[in-house]
Scaffold this motif. Structure first.
Motif, PDB file in Angstrom:
ATOM      1  N   ALA A   1      22.320 -16.594  50.371  1.00 28.70           N
ATOM      2  CA  ALA A   1      21.738 -15.222  50.776  1.00 28.70           C
ATOM      3  C   ALA A   1      21.228 -15.237  52.187  1.00 28.70           C
ATOM      4  N   VAL A   2      21.111 -16.427  52.911  1.00 27.60           N
ATOM      5  CA  VAL A   2      20.832 -16.222  54.423  1.00 27.60           C
ATOM      6  C   VAL A   2      21.951 -16.679  55.314  1.00 27.60           C
ATOM      7  N   LYS A   3      22.700 -17.354  54.934  1.00 29.57           N
ATOM      8  CA  LYS A   3      23.761 -17.913  55.846  1.00 29.57           C
ATOM      9  C   LYS A   3      24.695 -16.920  56.221  1.00 29.57           C
TER      10      LYS A   3
ATOM     11  N   ILE B   1      32.243 -24.408  49.648  1.00 33.19           N
ATOM     12  CA  ILE B   1      31.207 -25.344  49.123  1.00 33.19           C
ATOM     13  C   ILE B   1      31.002 -26.350  50.045  1.00 33.19           C
ATOM     14  N   SER B   2      31.963 -26.848  50.817  1.00 34.54           N
ATOM     15  CA  SER B   2      31.877 -27.680  51.803  1.00 34.54           C
ATOM     16  C   SER B   2      30.781 -27.641  52.685  1.00 34.54           C
ATOM     17  N   ASP B   3      30.620 -26.383  53.175  1.00 30.90           N
ATOM     18  CA  ASP B   3      29.590 -25.918  54.087  1.00 30.90           C
ATOM     19  C   ASP B   3      28.094 -25.949  53.299  1.00 30.90           C
ATOM     20  N   ILE B   4      28.034 -25.724  52.421  1.00 31.31           N
ATOM     21  CA  ILE B   4      26.826 -25.852  51.477  1.00 31.31           C
ATOM     22  C   ILE B   4      26.624 -27.575  51.508  1.00 31.31           C
ATOM     23  N   ALA B   5      27.315 -28.006  50.918  1.00 27.79           N
ATOM     24  CA  ALA B   5      27.157 -29.715  50.751  1.00 27.79           C
ATOM     25  C   ALA B   5      26.927 -30.266  51.964  1.00 27.79           C
ATOM     26  N   GLN B   6      27.256 -29.876  52.988  1.00 28.92           N
ATOM     27  CA  GLN B   6      26.954 -30.451  54.273  1.00 28.92           C
ATOM     28  C   GLN B   6      25.665 -30.281  54.925  1.00 28.92           C
ATOM     29  N   ALA B   7      25.321 -28.824  54.830  1.00 25.68           N
ATOM     30  CA  ALA B   7      24.033 -28.365  54.995  1.00 25.68           C
ATOM     31  C   ALA B   7      22.980 -28.979  54.464  1.00 25.68           C
TER      32      ALA B   7
ATOM     33  N   GLU C   1      14.127 -18.818  60.136  1.00 30.32           N
ATOM     34  CA  GLU C   1      13.891 -19.837  60.185  1.00 30.32           C
ATOM     35  C   GLU C   1      14.522 -20.973  58.991  1.00 30.32           C
ATOM     36  N   LEU C   2      14.977 -20.235  57.994  1.00 34.10           N
ATOM     37  CA  LEU C   2      15.935 -20.969  57.143  1.00 34.10           C
ATOM     38  C   LEU C   2      17.245 -21.182  57.867  1.00 34.10           C
ATOM     39  N   LEU C   3      17.786 -20.079  58.503  1.00 32.20           N
ATOM     40  CA  LEU C   3      19.347 -20.314  59.174  1.00 32.20           C
ATOM     41  C   LEU C   3      19.063 -21.167  59.869  1.00 32.20           C
ATOM     42  N   ALA C   4      17.956 -21.391  60.883  1.00 30.88           N
ATOM     43  CA  ALA C   4      17.982 -22.548  61.951  1.00 30.88           C
ATOM     44  C   ALA C   4      17.861 -23.827  61.373  1.00 30.88           C
ATOM     45  N   LEU C   5      17.355 -24.085  60.137  1.00 27.44           N
ATOM     46  CA  LEU C   5      17.426 -25.397  59.506  1.00 27.44           C
ATOM     47  C   LEU C   5      18.624 -25.599  59.052  1.00 27.44           C
ATOM     48  N   LEU C   6      19.526 -24.655  58.606  1.00 25.50           N
ATOM     49  CA  LEU C   6      20.689 -24.727  57.957  1.00 25.50           C
ATOM     50  C   LEU C   6      21.864 -25.045  58.878  1.00 25.50           C
ATOM     51  N   ASP C   7      21.895 -24.841  59.990  1.00 28.14           N
ATOM     52  CA  ASP C   7      22.681 -24.904  61.136  1.00 28.14           C
ATOM     53  C   ASP C   7      22.999 -26.197  61.527  1.00 28.14           C
TER      54      ASP C   7
END
Length: 168
Positions: free
Chosen positions: A18-20, A29-35, A162-168
Motif C-alpha cells: 500500500a505504501v511502497k 516478494i524478495s523486496d518485502i522479505a528484505q524490507a 514515514e512508513l516509506l522512509a522506514l521501508l527503504d
C-alpha cells in the motif's frame, strides 16, 4: 490473545504494497522479505493465500511481481485476520468449536463461535459444562474482532511518508 506470525506478515505485506509502489508498479516478494527481514519462503505462502483471497494481484513473467488488487480502504483488518488466523480458540475447551477449520489455506474466515458452551465436552476440563469463563472469553474475542472490524488498511497507512522512509 496473540496473533500468529502468519497474520502479522500478511498485514505487513499489505502495508508494504500500500505504501511502497505507485499504483501501476509491482514489487517482488524478495523486496518485502528484505524490507522486514523475514523469510522469503514463509512469505511466499502468505502471498499465495493473499492472492487467492483477492487482496493482491500476481503478475507472471520476467518483469512480474505483486501489487494490491483493491484499494486499501476496501481491505478490512478484522476480515483479514479472520482469513489468516487458524482459529480463535483461546482456551482448550474452544478447540472443538474450531476443529472444522482448515489451516491457512481456507477461503472461509474463522468465525467467533456463538454457541451454547454447556454442550461442549469436558475432555480437557471437568468443570467445562458449568464454566462461565468460556462465555467471557468468547465475548472478549468478539469485542476484539469488533474493534478490528472498524479499521481498514487505509487507516494504517495514513503516515505513508514515514512508513516509506522506514521501508527503504
Amino acid at each position: 490473545m496473540r496473533l500468529t506470525q502468519y497474520s502479522d506478515f500478511a498485514l505487513r505485506s499489505l502495508i508494504y504494497l500500500a505504501v511502497k509502489p505507485r499504483s501501476d508498479e509491482i514489487v517482488n516478494i524478495s523486496d518485502i522479505a528484505q524490507a522486514y527481514n523475514i523469510s522469503k519462503n514463509h512469505l511466499t505462502k502468505i502471498i499465495h493465500q493473499l492472492s487467492k483471497l483477492g487482496y493482491i494481484d500476481t503478475v507472471r513473467g520476467k518483469n512480474g511481481g505483486i501489487r494490491l488488487a483493491m484499494h486499501p480502504r476496501d481491505i478490512n483488518i478484522g476480515q483479514l485476520f479472520r482469513y489468516t488466523e487458524h482459529d480463535f480458540a483461546l482456551v482448550q475447551c474452544f478447540d472443538e468449536l474450531y476443529q472444522d477449520r482448515d489451516d491457512h489455506s481456507s477461503n472461509n474466515p474463522a468465525r467467533i463461535p456463538t454457541v451454547d458452551f454447556s454442550t461442549t465436552s469436558n475432555e480437557f476440563c471437568v468443570i467445562a459444562p458449568a464454566c462461565t469463563l468460556k462465555s467471557a472469553i468468547a465475548e472478549a474475542t468478539e469485542a476484539f474482532m469488533a474493534v478490528l472490524d472498524r479499521y481498514t488498511l487505509d487507516d494504517f497507512i495514513k503516515n505513508k511518508d514515514e512508513l516509506l522512509a522506514l521501508l527503504d
